[in-house]
Enzyme design. Structure first.
Site, PDB file in Angstrom:
ATOM      1  N   GLU A 249       0.840  -1.203   0.000  1.00 53.63           N
ATOM      2  CA  GLU A 249       0.000   0.000   0.000  1.00 53.63           C
ATOM      3  C   GLU A 249       0.867   1.243   0.000  1.00 53.63           C
ATOM      4  OE1 GLU A 249      -2.233  -0.318   3.606  1.00 53.63           O
ATOM      5  OE2 GLU A 249      -3.336  -2.060   2.935  1.00 53.63           O
ATOM      6  N   LYS A 251       2.353   4.450   1.371  1.00 54.54           N
ATOM      7  CA  LYS A 251       2.513   4.914   2.743  1.00 54.54           C
ATOM      8  C   LYS A 251       2.318   6.432   2.726  1.00 54.54           C
ATOM      9  CE  LYS A 251       5.634   4.841   6.683  1.00 54.54           C
ATOM     10  NZ  LYS A 251       5.219   6.164   7.101  1.00 54.54           N
ATOM     11  N   ARG A 256      -2.200   9.742  11.125  1.00 57.04           N
ATOM     12  CA  ARG A 256      -2.968   8.510  11.255  1.00 57.04           C
ATOM     13  C   ARG A 256      -4.285   8.807  11.948  1.00 57.04           C
ATOM     14  NH1 ARG A 256      -0.528   2.690  12.783  1.00 57.04           N
ATOM     15  NH2 ARG A 256      -2.411   1.461  12.557  1.00 57.04           N
ATOM     16  N   ARG A 416       3.902  -4.330  17.309  1.00 55.96           N
ATOM     17  CA  ARG A 416       4.775  -3.990  16.209  1.00 55.96           C
ATOM     18  C   ARG A 416       5.400  -5.300  15.736  1.00 55.96           C
ATOM     19  NH1 ARG A 416       6.888   0.743  14.702  1.00 55.96           N
ATOM     20  NH2 ARG A 416       6.613   1.819  16.677  1.00 55.96           N
TER      21      ARG A 416
HETATM   22  N1  ATP Z   1      -1.290   2.252   4.016  1.00 56.70           N
HETATM   23  C1  ATP Z   1      -0.891   2.458   5.266  1.00 56.70           C
HETATM   24  N2  ATP Z   1      -1.011   1.479   6.197  1.00 56.70           N
HETATM   25  C2  ATP Z   1      -0.593   1.666   7.473  1.00 56.70           C
HETATM   26  N3  ATP Z   1      -0.044   2.809   7.924  1.00 56.70           N
HETATM   27  C3  ATP Z   1       0.093   3.822   7.054  1.00 56.70           C
HETATM   28  C4  ATP Z   1      -0.330   3.685   5.690  1.00 56.70           C
HETATM   29  N4  ATP Z   1      -0.059   4.856   5.064  1.00 56.70           N
HETATM   30  C5  ATP Z   1       0.497   5.657   5.966  1.00 56.70           C
HETATM   31  N5  ATP Z   1       0.610   5.065   7.172  1.00 56.70           N
HETATM   32  C6  ATP Z   1       1.239   5.678   8.363  1.00 56.70           C
HETATM   33  O1  ATP Z   1       2.538   5.141   8.575  1.00 56.70           O
HETATM   34  C7  ATP Z   1       2.801   5.034   9.955  1.00 56.70           C
HETATM   35  C8  ATP Z   1       3.908   4.034  10.262  1.00 56.70           C
HETATM   36  O2  ATP Z   1       5.135   4.423   9.797  1.00 56.70           O
HETATM   37  P1  ATP Z   1       6.072   5.664  10.278  1.00 56.70           P
HETATM   38  O3  ATP Z   1       7.455   5.212  10.163  1.00 56.70           O
HETATM   39  O4  ATP Z   1       5.733   6.893   9.542  1.00 56.70           O
HETATM   40  O5  ATP Z   1       5.547   5.948  11.655  1.00 56.70           O
HETATM   41  P2  ATP Z   1       6.307   6.266  12.957  1.00 56.70           P
HETATM   42  O6  ATP Z   1       5.403   7.146  13.726  1.00 56.70           O
HETATM   43  O7  ATP Z   1       7.702   6.688  12.730  1.00 56.70           O
HETATM   44  O8  ATP Z   1       6.348   4.848  13.478  1.00 56.70           O
HETATM   45  P3  ATP Z   1       5.219   3.976  14.026  1.00 56.70           P
HETATM   46  O9  ATP Z   1       3.888   4.586  13.745  1.00 56.70           O
HETATM   47  O10 ATP Z   1       5.437   2.701  13.297  1.00 56.70           O
HETATM   48  O11 ATP Z   1       5.590   3.952  15.464  1.00 56.70           O
HETATM   49  C9  ATP Z   1       1.442   4.627  10.483  1.00 56.70           C
HETATM   50  O12 ATP Z   1       1.316   4.875  11.851  1.00 56.70           O
HETATM   51  C10 ATP Z   1       0.479   5.445   9.651  1.00 56.70           C
HETATM   52  O13 ATP Z   1       0.293   6.706  10.244  1.00 56.70           O
END
Ligand code: ATP
Length: 584
Positions: A249, A251, A256, A416
């Site tokens: 998907e 990102k 979120r 996680r």
């Molecule tokens: N298709 C998707 N599925 C799941 N999450 C997504 C998607 N697109 C965007 N995201 C975002 O990506 C985030 C996870 O990666 P990211 O590295 O940006 O977050 P982080 O805040 O650094 O780490 P984490 O949320 O894993 O603790 C998710 O919490 C969500 O907000």
């Protein structure tokens, strides 16, 4: 339970340096509480009258607290303020003023029944709920009645609590351990229940009254702990980890959002489970229109988009939503699109134990996509090269990369694990110079831009083939006057089909004879399967694109299309970009 008993335990917790001792102290306190008061004990320890996601605020600042103290103790406000300044701790100021006070009110400490935990809690709840006209006076009256009845030590903790400075350092996990210890339940069971229903007061009440924890169910209106992703940096490793096939998907780079639809309306919770509904009235409205379910819990990413072109903007643009008085203006200047990627509850059915592929199907069944609510772009892929191509597409259109997910995985609340793997770059690049590109096509405008072109398809020149190869679609940086001017100068160049000297994978609404040259800058030059510039030069099937392009305002009328930036220069710029580490 007497409030004094809770205060003694808090003082002991505060003085310990060992976490294990902290857990023991709390466990022995919990054992003494009745089932009907254990939730209150826990909320008071955690410093919030209700679980934080309910967003209940006491609405008591330091000034108001000092006024209540002055009223209860007869100490002047100026004296209290200087005491506070001297000690730097509002609790200590309260303790000292209570200890030396002659108590002007009817109630004198020691001459009446000691305070009960429930009384303190219920009074504070009234303080929080006082609203409207006269609320301030009401809050002061309630608080001063509490101070008037409290011992100096009790007053110290009440004062710290009401101004949000309890700072005991007791985390939710510490409470879970202490509860497990006090009531003889398994820590793992409590943790699981907490992932489903993160309200420790509620859970404590259940275990204290001997109710089984598996009664705790996913409930619309109550946020669940979000599933999180691991990270890898190669598509082959990711596919191997996911068993060969992945749902990949986009990102999206936004905020979120866990969206709850229930009888009481739509509520949106953040990644940290704060209620952020107030920041997104437009999302609430769009969700009501797009989602066909009485009750549901959906997950997605809210992304800021350019109002004129609909293109995605970087995450920072959502910051305008964070200030309450700016929300209305921000909705217009920085509208959003919600990209939904999961559904975990629909009309009485808990989907957390269903495989992702099933949840994805369910999502498309209940969502009628609109301009403002879309389903996250995804592909089911099983070879690393295709994952890479999709990854480059994702980055070039303004997302951060991909999240690759196991098609058979359940929704693992609060975990996680390796069923979600993010595929981002370790660095991003910085475009070091502007480029002069040729307008080869255009897209009709919407909203303010209706009747004009909203965005343009731009290309670089290749002298060896005498062709123009596309590198971006640009809609940003144009003033209203620019858009009019662009429309006028392009009108005579309009042709009914793509010009034979133009190579493009994109279908423009309108095509032009390549002639007009404009100057553009972007965030970086990325790989992209959507554009034809330098196709295959860096990777098979993938070209180069300008990410987040914007018009600088300079029309390069001094340049003909053959003097535009060449594809070779684009490649050179791509290679020479400064690589900047990505913030984690
Ligand atoms: N298709 C998707 N599925 C799941 N999450 C997504 C998607 N697109 C965007 N995201 C975002 O990506 C985030 C996870 O990666 P990211 O590295 O940006 O977050 P982080 O805040 O650094 O780490 P984490 O949320 O894993 O603790 C998710 O919490 C969500 O907000």
């Amino acid at each position: 339970m007497q409030f004094g008993e809770l205060v003694k335990a808090l003082a002991a917790v505060e003085s310990t340096t060992q976490r294990s001792v902290m857990v023991k102290l709390l466990a022995s306190l919990f054992k003494k509480a009745l089932p009907e008061e254990i939730d209150k004990v826990i909320y008071l320890i955690l410093g919030d009258l209700r679980p934080p996601w309910e967003g209940l605020e006491l609405g008591v600042g330091e000034k108001l607290c000092l006024r209540a103290l002055a009223k209860a103790t007869g100490t002047s406000q100026a004296e209290l303020e200087s005491l506070y300044k001297k000690t730097g701790d509002i609790g200590e100021a309260a303790r000292r003023s209570l200890a030396s006070s002659k108590r002007p009110g009817l109630l004198t400490f020691g001459s009446q029944k000691p305070l009960e935990v429930s009384e303190v809690y219920d009074t504070l709840l009234k303080v929080a709920r006082a609203s409207g006209e006269g609320a301030q006076d009401m809050k002061i009256a309630l608080l001063s009645s509490l101070f008037a009845r409290s011992s100096p030590e009790e007053g110290k903790y009440i004062a710290r609590f009401v101004v949000g400075k309890l700072r005991l350092g007791v985390a939710d996990m510490t409470i879970i351990e202490a509860l497990a210890d006090a009531y003889g339940v398994r820590k793992e069971d409590l943790e699981r229940a907490y992932h489903v229903y993160p309200d420790l007061g509620h859970l404590a009440k259940l275990v204290a009254s001997g109710k089984p924890l598996d009664e705790v169910k996913v409930t619309p209106g109550v946020p669940v702990l979000p599933m999180l992703a691991q990270r890898l940096s190669s598509s082959s490793e990711i596919l191997a980890k996911l068993g060969g096939t992945a749902i990949c998907e986009y990102k999206y780079d936004g905020e979120r959002a866990q969206i709850h639809i229930s009888q009481s309306g739509v509520r949106i919770f953040s990644r940290r489970l704060e209620d952020i509904t107030h920041a997104y009235p437009d999302v609430v409205k769009a969700v009501k229109e797009a989602v066909m379910a009485r009750e549901a819990i959906l997950e997605g990413e809210i992304v800021a988009v350019d109002p004129d072109t609909g293109e995605m903007l970087p995450f920072q643009e959502l910051m305008h939503r964070k200030r309450k008085h700016e929300v209305v203006a921000a909705m217009e200047m920085y509208p959003t699109v919600l990209y939904l990627f999961d559904v975990i509850f629909v009309d009485g059915e808990d989907l957390t134990n269903e495989p992702l592929i099933y949840r994805r199907v369910k999502l498309s069944e209940i969502v009628q996509e609109s301009d403002k609510v879309q389903i996250a772009k995804w592909l089911m892929l099983d070879d690393p090269d295709s994952v890479d191509v999709f990854f480059h597409e994702a980055v070039s259109v303004g997302t951060e990369g991909l999240i690759c997910k196991s098609p058979t995985s359940e929704y693992e609340m609060g975990a996680r694990g390796w069923n979600w793997i993010k595929y981002k770059r370790d660095y991003k690049s910085e475009m070091i110079d502007t480029v002069d590109l040729v307008v080869v096509g255009a897209f009709y405008g919407r909203g303010k831009r209706a009747g004009l072109y909203g965005a343009f398809l731009l290309a670089a020149y290749d002298p060896s083939s005498d062709m123009f190869y596309t590198v971006c679609k640009v809609g940003s940086g144009f003033t209203d006057a620019d858009l009019k001017k662009m429309y006028e100068i392009l009108q005579p160049l309009k042709i009914p089909h793509r010009h034979p000297r133009v190579s493009s994978k994109m279908e423009a609404d309108v095509w032009f004879v390549p002639q007009v040259v404009i100057e553009v800058i972007g965030a970086e030059i990325t790989l992209s399967p959507l554009h034809t510039c330098c196709l295959g030069a860096v990777r098979p099937g993938v070209g180069l694109a300008v990410r987040f392009p914007r018009f600088t305002g300079r029309y390069r009328t001094d340049k003909g299309p053959e003097q535009a930036t060449t594809v070779a220069e684009m490649l050179e710029l791509y290679k020479r970009q400064k690589k900047v580490a990505q913030p984690e």
